[in-house]
Each structure stands twice: as C-alpha cells, then as structure tokens.
Design an enzyme around this catalytic site. Structure first.
Site, PDB file in Angstrom:
ATOM      1  N   SER A   1      26.211   3.682   9.018  1.00 54.88           N
ATOM      2  CA  SER A   1      25.864   2.582   8.124  1.00 54.88           C
ATOM      3  C   SER A   1      27.154   2.011   7.414  1.00 54.88           C
ATOM      4  O   SER A   1      27.946   2.841   6.851  1.00 54.88           O
ATOM      5  CB  SER A   1      24.787   2.707   7.421  1.00 54.88           C
ATOM      6  OG  SER A   1      24.355   1.781   6.372  1.00 54.88           O
TER       7      SER A   1
ATOM      8  N   TYR B   1      20.205   8.236   1.617  1.00 53.42           N
ATOM      9  CA  TYR B   1      20.461   7.571   2.723  1.00 53.42           C
ATOM     10  C   TYR B   1      22.075   7.281   2.701  1.00 53.42           C
ATOM     11  O   TYR B   1      22.859   7.675   3.559  1.00 53.42           O
ATOM     12  CB  TYR B   1      20.020   6.017   2.881  1.00 53.42           C
ATOM     13  CG  TYR B   1      20.417   5.168   4.157  1.00 53.42           C
ATOM     14  CD1 TYR B   1      19.613   5.577   5.231  1.00 53.42           C
ATOM     15  CD2 TYR B   1      21.198   4.248   4.203  1.00 53.42           C
ATOM     16  CE1 TYR B   1      19.638   4.913   6.472  1.00 53.42           C
ATOM     17  CE2 TYR B   1      21.588   3.659   5.195  1.00 53.42           C
ATOM     18  CZ  TYR B   1      20.689   3.998   6.474  1.00 53.42           C
ATOM     19  OH  TYR B   1      21.190   3.093   7.663  1.00 53.42           O
TER      20      TYR B   1
END
Length: 266
Positions: free
Chosen positions: A153, A167
């Site tokens: 990501s 995350y």
C-alpha cells in the site's frame, strides 16, 4: 544500424500458468482473478467465507474463467500447505502466487489494543510469509521459476494521521519481505514484487466517488496529492499485476510498484 533482437511475442502471456490467489473474494482479489483468468491462467482461488467463495467461482465461470475454490485462510502452516497442495493437484504445480488478502483496524494508538494490532500483523504479514514459504518450496522444487506478488500500500511508505499505526507497520513489513525474498529467490528464477495501490474504486471506497458535499470535500483533499487528478479504477491495477505475473518482469524483483497516480511521488 543494427537493432536489438527483442522478442515481444507473448511478453505478457500467462496462458496455462497455475496461479494461486489468496483473498480472492476481496476487491483486489477479484481484479486479480479476472485479470489472470482472462489472460489464460489456471486459477486456484482461496477465501475464508465459503458462501462468498462459491459466488466468486460461479461468477468467474459465467465469465468463462474456470477456478478451483479452496475455503481456507492463510492463518496456519497447515492451511497454507493445503492451499498449495490443492493447486498442485488441480493444475500440476504453482507458477504464480498473488496475496490479495488483508485487514485493517483503524484507531489511534492509545485506543488500539494489542490484540487488534496482532490481528492486522497476522493477516497482513504472517499470512503472506507463510503462503510465500509454502508456495516457494514448490516453485524451487519445480525448477522452472515463478512469480510472487504481495499486496502492499502507499501506507507502507507513508504515514497516516488517522489511526493507521497497525496498517502502516504491516505494509512496511510486507515491503521488507518483498525485498528479502527477492534477494533470496533470485537465483531460482523466482521474482518477488509487491503492488501498492492507493484509493481505487471498490465497495469500501464507493462513498468517495459519490456526488455529495461530504464525499467531494474528502475527495478534493485527496486529489490535491494525486498528480493524475483522479481516483483509481480497478483496471488501473490490472496492467501492473499482469506485468508482475508474466515474463515481462523477469528482470524485476524486490520492487514495490506503486499504482497510485503519482501519490507517493510528491
């Protein structure tokens, strides 16, 4: 003048390749299934929700893509070995592994519990490591190389102010795993890369594409950081994915490919 002899025929061809897609029922997982399936790969698709997996296999069949469904998550060594064994049994080996699964727990660090943090790490890092380990053993024994694609990501590179400590940490770890295995497996002809999207259209982000004042405010703030001036569409991920899964990327390994419209460049 002598031109270089470059054979571009079949450069992006994955016809007949045995591909495992982990987390196939998710938004990115479906993109992977359609992209590789329509490009001719033979699919083994996995997910933890049996009903969703059955629906996916049915939809793929309607689209002319045959897929072997395996109702397992990559949450143990035994499960990962079983997923790989299913692909070998159905398609004679493993050529491509794409990890499309993952989770997030959004909370400021003071409100995030250790259990929530571990949940994200187990799903995003441990599962990817165990699946790569299981598939890598088979790829090495086969002696014909292979392709591993992790899902990272933009948040593996950039922080986020709204409770992304778990995350961001997990995706940074995926980036490190990508580089480590890219170095370790290069001698076996196995390339290991990661595709790192930013916001793209999916059921989770559909609200950002809506034409209302609240969505427009969030969208405009985000687009101010995106040089191409728009949010991502599923097809924006298909091209980089096919590149990473085909012989077009044979000299690329250990890389994080940002499919982000330039978001991480600025």
């Amino acid at each position: 003048m002598t031109l270089p002899l470059i054979d571009t025929s079949g450069l992006f061809d994955v016809t007949g390749k045995s591909a495992i897609i982990v987390g196939a029922t998710g938004s990115f997982g479906k993109v992977v299934c359609v992209t590789l399936g329509r490009a001719g790969a033979r699919l083994t698709v996995t997910a933890g929700n049996a009903a969703d997996l059955d629906a996916l296999c049915s939809d793929l069949g309607d689209a002319g893509v045959a897929a072997t469904g395996v109702n397992l998550r990559p949450d143990s060594e035994e499960a990962c070995d079983a997923i790989v064994a299913s692909a070998v049994a159905a398609h004679g080996g493993v050529d491509i592994l794409v990890i499309a699964s993952g989770v997030n727990e959004v909370a400021m660090i003071g409100d995030l519990t250790p259990e929530q943090f571990q949940k994200v790490m187990l799903a995003n890092v441990d599962g990817a490591w165990m699946m790569a380990r299981a598939a890598g053993k088979v790829m090495i024994d086969q002696g014909r190389g292979g392709k591993v694609v992790f899902t990272s990501s933009a948040r593996g590179k950039l922080g986020h102010p709204a409770g992304y400590s778990a995350y961001c940490t997990s995706k940074s770890a995926v980036d490190g795993l990508t580089k480590a295995l890219g170095c370790e497996w290069g001698k076996h002809g196995i390339t290991v890369n990661a595709i790192a999207p930013t916001v793209f259209r999916s059921p989770l982000t559909a609200w950002m594409f809506e034409e209302n004042e609240s969505a427009a405010k969030v969208r405009e703030g985000f687009l101010a950081r995106v040089p191409v001036g728009r949010l991502g569409e599923p097809e924006d991920l298909a091209g980089p994915l096919l590149f990473l899964c085909s012989r077009a990327s044979d000299f690329h390994t250990g890389h994080i490919v940002y499919a982000d419209g330039g978001y991480t460049a600025g």
